[in-house]
Design a protein around this motif. Structure first.
Motif, PDB file in Angstrom:
ATOM      1  N   GLU A 180     -47.870 -19.682 -22.597  1.00 17.21           N
ATOM      2  CA  GLU A 180     -48.938 -19.534 -21.606  1.00 17.21           C
ATOM      3  C   GLU A 180     -48.910 -18.138 -20.985  1.00 17.21           C
ATOM      4  OE1 GLU A 180     -50.936 -21.987 -17.870  1.00 17.21           O
ATOM      5  OE2 GLU A 180     -48.896 -22.474 -18.520  1.00 17.21           O
ATOM      6  N   LYS A 181     -47.723 -17.637 -20.700  1.00 21.46           N
ATOM      7  CA  LYS A 181     -47.616 -16.292 -20.141  1.00 21.46           C
ATOM      8  C   LYS A 181     -48.096 -15.250 -21.144  1.00 21.46           C
ATOM      9  CE  LYS A 181     -44.415 -13.046 -17.942  1.00 21.46           C
ATOM     10  NZ  LYS A 181     -43.039 -12.817 -17.446  1.00 21.46           N
ATOM     11  N   LYS A 182     -47.730 -15.417 -22.407  1.00 15.13           N
ATOM     12  CA  LYS A 182     -48.160 -14.478 -23.442  1.00 15.13           C
ATOM     13  C   LYS A 182     -49.682 -14.473 -23.578  1.00 15.13           C
ATOM     14  CE  LYS A 182     -44.048 -13.131 -24.652  1.00 15.13           C
ATOM     15  NZ  LYS A 182     -43.585 -11.750 -24.339  1.00 15.13           N
ATOM     16  N   LEU A 183     -50.297 -15.656 -23.489  1.00 13.14           N
ATOM     17  CA  LEU A 183     -51.751 -15.734 -23.580  1.00 13.14           C
ATOM     18  C   LEU A 183     -52.417 -15.019 -22.410  1.00 13.14           C
ATOM     19  CD1 LEU A 183     -52.175 -19.439 -24.745  1.00 13.14           C
ATOM     20  CD2 LEU A 183     -52.563 -17.380 -26.108  1.00 13.14           C
ATOM     21  N   TRP A 184     -51.861 -15.187 -21.215  1.00 11.49           N
ATOM     22  CA  TRP A 184     -52.421 -14.524 -20.040  1.00 11.49           C
ATOM     23  C   TRP A 184     -52.241 -13.010 -20.115  1.00 11.49           C
ATOM     24  CZ3 TRP A 184     -55.231 -15.572 -15.647  1.00 11.49           C
ATOM     25  CH2 TRP A 184     -55.639 -16.906 -15.489  1.00 11.49           C
ATOM     26  N   ASP A 218     -58.801  -2.362 -10.520  1.00  9.99           N
ATOM     27  CA  ASP A 218     -59.092  -3.436  -9.580  1.00  9.99           C
ATOM     28  C   ASP A 218     -59.456  -4.733 -10.308  1.00  9.99           C
ATOM     29  OD1 ASP A 218     -58.636  -1.777  -7.443  1.00  9.99           O
ATOM     30  OD2 ASP A 218     -60.759  -1.413  -6.998  1.00  9.99           O
ATOM     31  N   SER A 219     -60.176  -4.602 -11.423  1.00 10.68           N
ATOM     32  CA  SER A 219     -60.538  -5.801 -12.187  1.00 10.68           C
ATOM     33  C   SER A 219     -59.305  -6.490 -12.751  1.00 10.68           C
ATOM     34  CB  SER A 219     -61.506  -5.440 -13.316  1.00 10.68           C
ATOM     35  OG  SER A 219     -60.865  -4.760 -14.378  1.00 10.68           O
ATOM     36  N   LEU A 220     -58.314  -5.692 -13.144  1.00  8.77           N
ATOM     37  CA  LEU A 220     -57.066  -6.247 -13.675  1.00  8.77           C
ATOM     38  C   LEU A 220     -56.254  -6.924 -12.569  1.00  8.77           C
ATOM     39  CD1 LEU A 220     -55.959  -3.302 -16.003  1.00  8.77           C
ATOM     40  CD2 LEU A 220     -57.361  -5.281 -16.574  1.00  8.77           C
ATOM     41  N   ILE A 221     -56.223  -6.323 -11.400  1.00 10.61           N
ATOM     42  CA  ILE A 221     -55.509  -6.917 -10.266  1.00 10.61           C
ATOM     43  C   ILE A 221     -56.121  -8.269  -9.916  1.00 10.61           C
ATOM     44  CG2 ILE A 221     -55.023  -6.675  -7.801  1.00 10.61           C
ATOM     45  CD1 ILE A 221     -54.743  -3.671  -8.274  1.00 10.61           C
ATOM     46  N   GLU A 222     -57.448  -8.366  -9.977  1.00 17.03           N
ATOM     47  CA  GLU A 222     -58.113  -9.643  -9.703  1.00 17.03           C
ATOM     48  C   GLU A 222     -57.652 -10.722 -10.680  1.00 17.03           C
ATOM     49  OE1 GLU A 222     -62.371  -7.891  -8.000  1.00 17.03           O
ATOM     50  OE2 GLU A 222     -62.302  -9.072  -9.845  1.00 17.03           O
ATOM     51  N   ILE A 223     -57.540 -10.369 -11.955  1.00 19.82           N
ATOM     52  CA  ILE A 223     -57.121 -11.358 -12.957  1.00 19.82           C
ATOM     53  C   ILE A 223     -55.684 -11.804 -12.694  1.00 19.82           C
ATOM     54  CG2 ILE A 223     -56.808 -11.823 -15.414  1.00 19.82           C
ATOM     55  CD1 ILE A 223     -58.900  -9.606 -15.939  1.00 19.82           C
ATOM     56  N   CYS A 224     -54.828 -10.858 -12.343  1.00 25.54           N
ATOM     57  CA  CYS A 224     -53.436 -11.214 -12.026  1.00 25.54           C
ATOM     58  C   CYS A 224     -53.373 -12.103 -10.790  1.00 25.54           C
ATOM     59  CB  CYS A 224     -52.612  -9.948 -11.811  1.00 25.54           C
ATOM     60  SG  CYS A 224     -52.389  -8.944 -13.296  1.00 25.54           S
ATOM     61  N   ALA A 225     -54.245 -11.858  -9.818  1.00 31.66           N
ATOM     62  CA  ALA A 225     -54.285 -12.688  -8.610  1.00 31.66           C
ATOM     63  C   ALA A 225     -54.735 -14.106  -8.945  1.00 31.66           C
ATOM     64  CB  ALA A 225     -55.225 -12.067  -7.577  1.00 31.66           C
ATOM     65  N   VAL A 226     -55.694 -14.224  -9.859  1.00 32.93           N
ATOM     66  CA  VAL A 226     -56.125 -15.552 -10.312  1.00 32.93           C
ATOM     67  C   VAL A 226     -54.972 -16.263 -11.004  1.00 32.93           C
ATOM     68  CG1 VAL A 226     -57.629 -16.776 -11.929  1.00 32.93           C
ATOM     69  CG2 VAL A 226     -58.567 -14.965 -10.492  1.00 32.93           C
ATOM     70  N   SER A 227     -54.246 -15.536 -11.853  1.00 29.28           N
ATOM     71  CA  SER A 227     -53.110 -16.130 -12.549  1.00 29.28           C
ATOM     72  C   SER A 227     -52.062 -16.637 -11.562  1.00 29.28           C
ATOM     73  CB  SER A 227     -52.467 -15.105 -13.491  1.00 29.28           C
ATOM     74  OG  SER A 227     -51.256 -15.592 -14.030  1.00 29.28           O
ATOM     75  N   GLN A 228     -51.802 -15.866 -10.522  1.00 30.08           N
ATOM     76  CA  GLN A 228     -50.811 -16.299  -9.526  1.00 30.08           C
ATOM     77  C   GLN A 228     -51.190 -17.649  -8.926  1.00 30.08           C
ATOM     78  OE1 GLN A 228     -50.383 -13.038  -6.703  1.00 30.08           O
ATOM     79  NE2 GLN A 228     -48.554 -12.346  -7.772  1.00 30.08           N
ATOM     80  N   LYS A 229     -52.477 -17.862  -8.708  1.00 28.50           N
ATOM     81  CA  LYS A 229     -52.936 -19.103  -8.109  1.00 28.50           C
ATOM     82  C   LYS A 229     -52.959 -20.244  -9.123  1.00 28.50           C
ATOM     83  CE  LYS A 229     -54.464 -20.649  -4.094  1.00 28.50           C
ATOM     84  NZ  LYS A 229     -55.776 -20.243  -3.542  1.00 28.50           N
ATOM     85  N   VAL A 230     -53.288 -19.916 -10.378  1.00 31.45           N
ATOM     86  CA  VAL A 230     -53.420 -20.950 -11.414  1.00 31.45           C
ATOM     87  C   VAL A 230     -52.061 -21.405 -11.921  1.00 31.45           C
ATOM     88  CG1 VAL A 230     -54.259 -21.415 -13.765  1.00 31.45           C
ATOM     89  CG2 VAL A 230     -55.713 -20.195 -12.134  1.00 31.45           C
ATOM     90  N   ASN A 231     -51.183 -20.449 -12.243  1.00 28.33           N
ATOM     91  CA  ASN A 231     -49.912 -20.825 -12.880  1.00 28.33           C
ATOM     92  C   ASN A 231     -48.735 -19.926 -12.509  1.00 28.33           C
ATOM     93  OD1 ASN A 231     -50.445 -18.463 -14.330  1.00 28.33           O
ATOM     94  ND2 ASN A 231     -51.305 -19.571 -16.068  1.00 28.33           N
ATOM     95  N   GLY A 232     -48.956 -18.881 -11.736  1.00 35.86           N
ATOM     96  CA  GLY A 232     -47.867 -18.013 -11.318  1.00 35.86           C
ATOM     97  C   GLY A 232     -47.244 -17.185 -12.418  1.00 35.86           C
TER      98      GLY A 232
END
Length: 308
Positions: A180-184, A218-232
């Protein structure tokens, strides 16, 4: 091992050809002129790693005609997957393994509408290739690679058999206990194509202008922030690692999503920046840059879907 390649284009055609060359029973699912060329003349691979030609390959456009596959490797575009699921479900054995290699983070979950979760091994691939002409795959760039992993994060016997089969065919393969981490991680990188697309330029031009470089980061930071909320799985700092990768891309480089949108083709934007927007809303994470990227690409995407 009987292996079915669904989507024998630039990705499936390359990996499938190597697996067939190594002696596996490979069935290619393709369509149009590419299918007819394979049926009549075999399959050719051009590559800096070595050119080769398969005089005879088994190729069809009818998934239902295939019997008792051990492994199904799915490499179509993301938006084409759902239409293949009824046929895949019909031909599977109890222990058939299905490996999706699409971009994005949602395909394995989408497959579970028709395919049992226990039959799916998640996968990701790295490759630069194209159909140069019907019946010919041209690989260019770095050495292709496949990453595979189980949902339960274990190195199971079947995962090790797959790794051995792929490696013996000359496909560098990584088994991971956190697919899952590799996919993200790949998802973050692939989503950069959305911004490149609406600028109509390239990675080099976007990264060298301070204002567009900032928006890209900034677009990349947003995706990482979403990941933190979805699965960390991703830290915000991962965005800077991706920027380092982008700084080493060819100046005129672009993604397949860019090329599809520019060429008036149905693209994967819904599964990339569109997925960021969707998950951001579901998890109360603001994604203003990805909102802009997604919505600005939609008019061109909708036009392509209508065939205009």
């Amino acid at each position: 091992m009987k292996i079915v390649i669904i989507g024998a284009g630039s990705i499936g055609g390359y990996f499938g050809a190597l697996l067939a060359k190594a002696g596996n029973n490979v069935v290619f699912v393709a369509r149009g002129n590419h299918l007819r060329a394979m049926q009549n003349n075999g399959l050719t691979v051009k590559s800096a790693l070595g050119n080769f030609h398969l005089d005879k390959v088994e190729a069809t456009d009818d998934i239902y005609s295939i019997q008792n596959p051990d492994v199904i490797i799915h490499t179509t575009k993301t938006w084409q997957v759902k239409d293949t699921l009824p046929a895949i479900s019909a031909i599977m054995k109890e222990d058939t393994i299905v490996i999706p290699l699409q971009n994005g983070i949602s395909i394995a979950e989408e497959m579970q509408s028709r395919i049992p979760k226990e039959n799916i091994i998640q996968g990701s691939c790295k490759i630069l290739s194209k159909i140069e002409e019907p019946g010919m795959i041209n690989h260019f760039g770095d050495t292709p690679m496949i990453t595979i992993g189980e949902y339960n994060q274990e190195f199971t016997p079947r995962l090790k058999r797959l790794e051995n089969t792929f490696t013996n065919a000359g496909i560098p393969t990584i088994m991971t206990d956190d697919i899952e981490k590799k996919l993200w991680e790949k998802f973050v990188l692939i989503c950069t194509g959305g911004l490149i697309s609406i600028t109509g330029t390239s990675f080099g031009r976007v990264r060298e202008i301070p204002e567009t470089r900032e928006k890209l980061r900034d677009s990349l930071i947003e995706i990482c922030a979403v990941s933190q909320k979805v699965n960390g799985k991703l830290e915000l700092e991962f965005a800077d690692k991706i920027m380092d990768v982008i700084d080493n891309f060819p100046y005129e480089g672009a993604t397949s999503t860019c090329r599809d949108l520019w060429n008036g083709k149905h693209s994967e934007i819904d599964y990339l920046n569109g997925m960021v927007v969707k998950l951001g809303k579901e998890n109360d994470v603001p994604t203003p840059i990805n909102d802009m990227i997604y919505y600005c690409n939609l008019p061109r995407e909708y036009k392509a879907r209508k065939g205009e």
